[in-house]
Design a protein around this motif. Structure first.
Motif, short mmCIF file in Angstrom:
data_model
loop_
_atom_site.label_atom_id
_atom_site.label_comp_id
_atom_site.label_asym_id
_atom_site.label_seq_id
_atom_site.Cartn_x
_atom_site.Cartn_y
_atom_site.Cartn_z
N UNK A 117 0.83 -1.21 0.00
CA UNK A 117 0.00 0.00 0.00
C UNK A 117 0.86 1.26 0.00
N UNK A 118 1.98 1.23 0.70
CA UNK A 118 2.89 2.38 0.70
C UNK A 118 3.43 2.64 -0.71
N UNK A 119 3.71 1.58 -1.45
CA UNK A 119 4.17 1.74 -2.83
C UNK A 119 3.11 2.34 -3.72
N UNK A 120 1.86 1.90 -3.54
CA UNK A 120 0.75 2.47 -4.32
C UNK A 120 0.56 3.94 -3.99
N UNK A 121 0.68 4.29 -2.73
CA UNK A 121 0.55 5.69 -2.33
C UNK A 121 1.69 6.52 -2.90
N UNK A 122 2.88 5.95 -2.96
CA UNK A 122 4.03 6.68 -3.53
C UNK A 122 3.78 7.01 -4.99
N UNK A 123 3.17 6.10 -5.73
CA UNK A 123 2.85 6.37 -7.14
C UNK A 123 1.92 7.57 -7.24
N UNK A 124 0.87 7.59 -6.43
CA UNK A 124 -0.09 8.68 -6.46
C UNK A 124 0.57 10.00 -6.08
N UNK A 125 1.36 10.00 -5.02
CA UNK A 125 2.02 11.22 -4.56
C UNK A 125 3.01 11.73 -5.61
N UNK A 126 3.78 10.82 -6.21
CA UNK A 126 4.72 11.24 -7.25
C UNK A 126 3.99 11.84 -8.45
N UNK A 127 2.85 11.25 -8.83
CA UNK A 127 2.05 11.80 -9.92
C UNK A 127 1.51 13.18 -9.56
N UNK A 128 1.08 13.35 -8.32
CA UNK A 128 0.58 14.66 -7.87
C UNK A 128 1.70 15.70 -7.92
N UNK A 129 2.91 15.32 -7.51
CA UNK A 129 4.04 16.24 -7.54
C UNK A 129 4.32 16.68 -8.98
N UNK A 130 4.28 15.73 -9.91
CA UNK A 130 4.49 16.06 -11.33
C UNK A 130 3.40 17.02 -11.82
N UNK A 131 2.18 16.76 -11.42
CA UNK A 131 1.05 17.60 -11.83
C UNK A 131 1.20 19.02 -11.28
N UNK A 132 1.58 19.14 -10.03
CA UNK A 132 1.78 20.46 -9.43
C UNK A 132 2.91 21.22 -10.14
N UNK A 133 3.97 20.51 -10.51
CA UNK A 133 5.07 21.16 -11.22
C UNK A 133 4.61 21.67 -12.58
N UNK A 134 3.75 20.88 -13.26
CA UNK A 134 3.20 21.31 -14.55
C UNK A 134 2.34 22.56 -14.40
N UNK A 135 1.67 22.70 -13.26
CA UNK A 135 0.85 23.88 -13.01
C UNK A 135 1.70 25.07 -12.58
N UNK A 136 3.01 24.82 -12.47
CA UNK A 136 3.96 25.86 -12.08
C UNK A 136 3.68 26.38 -10.67
N UNK A 137 3.27 25.49 -9.80
CA UNK A 137 3.04 25.86 -8.40
C UNK A 137 4.38 25.92 -7.68
N UNK A 138 4.44 26.80 -6.71
CA UNK A 138 5.66 26.96 -5.93
C UNK A 138 5.64 25.96 -4.78
#
Length: 151
Positions: free
Chosen positions: A95-116
């Protein structure tokens, strides 16, 4: 020098070590075949096929069984430890690995939105195992434990 000799002649310890090593090497080879690239982190990393945690503890259980027998407290301890490790690999760590995938995807998405947001190191996604990976690790551990114990 006697300590090193004692460690290297400890069949149960050596079976566990070889169970881990064989699983890690196989895991790396399988990763290269599937992904068409070599990732040195796979040699020491968690997750993947087969489970090196399962191979290690099942080599421990098998060699303990062959050395002390099914009625021994050593076998009981090794068996309970193996159940806990394999259950954890399929449960919390998976489950920790599955959560890491989601969190990493969210981080990529935030970077694409140019969030600080602070740039953090990506979370490890290979930390747990599927039941099939645990099963194959366990089978590998039984084989390695039996082979090392017979030497």
């Amino acid at each position: 020098m006697q300590l090193l000799n004692d460690i290297l002649s400890n069949t149960i310890l050596m079976a566990s070590f070889w169970g881990w090593l064989v699983a890690q090497v196989l895991k790396t080879i399988i990763y290269v075949i599937v992904n068409k690239n070599f990732n040195p982190e796979r040699l020491m990393g968690d997750g993947g096929m087969p489970s090196s945690h399962s191979a290690t503890v099942m080599a421990l259980v098998t060699s303990t069984f062959l050395h002390f027998g099914a009625g021994s407290f050593e076998f009981a301890i090794a068996g309970v430890l193996a159940l806990i490790v394999m259950h954890d690999a399929m449960g919390v760590r998976r489950q920790a690995g599955k959560q890491a995938v989601v969190i990493n995807n969210m981080m990529d998405w935030f970077k694409e939105l140019d969030k600080d947001i602070p740039t953090e190191q990506r979370l490890k996604e290979f930390v747990g195992h599927t039941p099939l990976q645990v099963l194959f690790g366990a089978i590998l551990g039984i084989i390695v434990g039996a082979v090392v114990s017979s030497l």
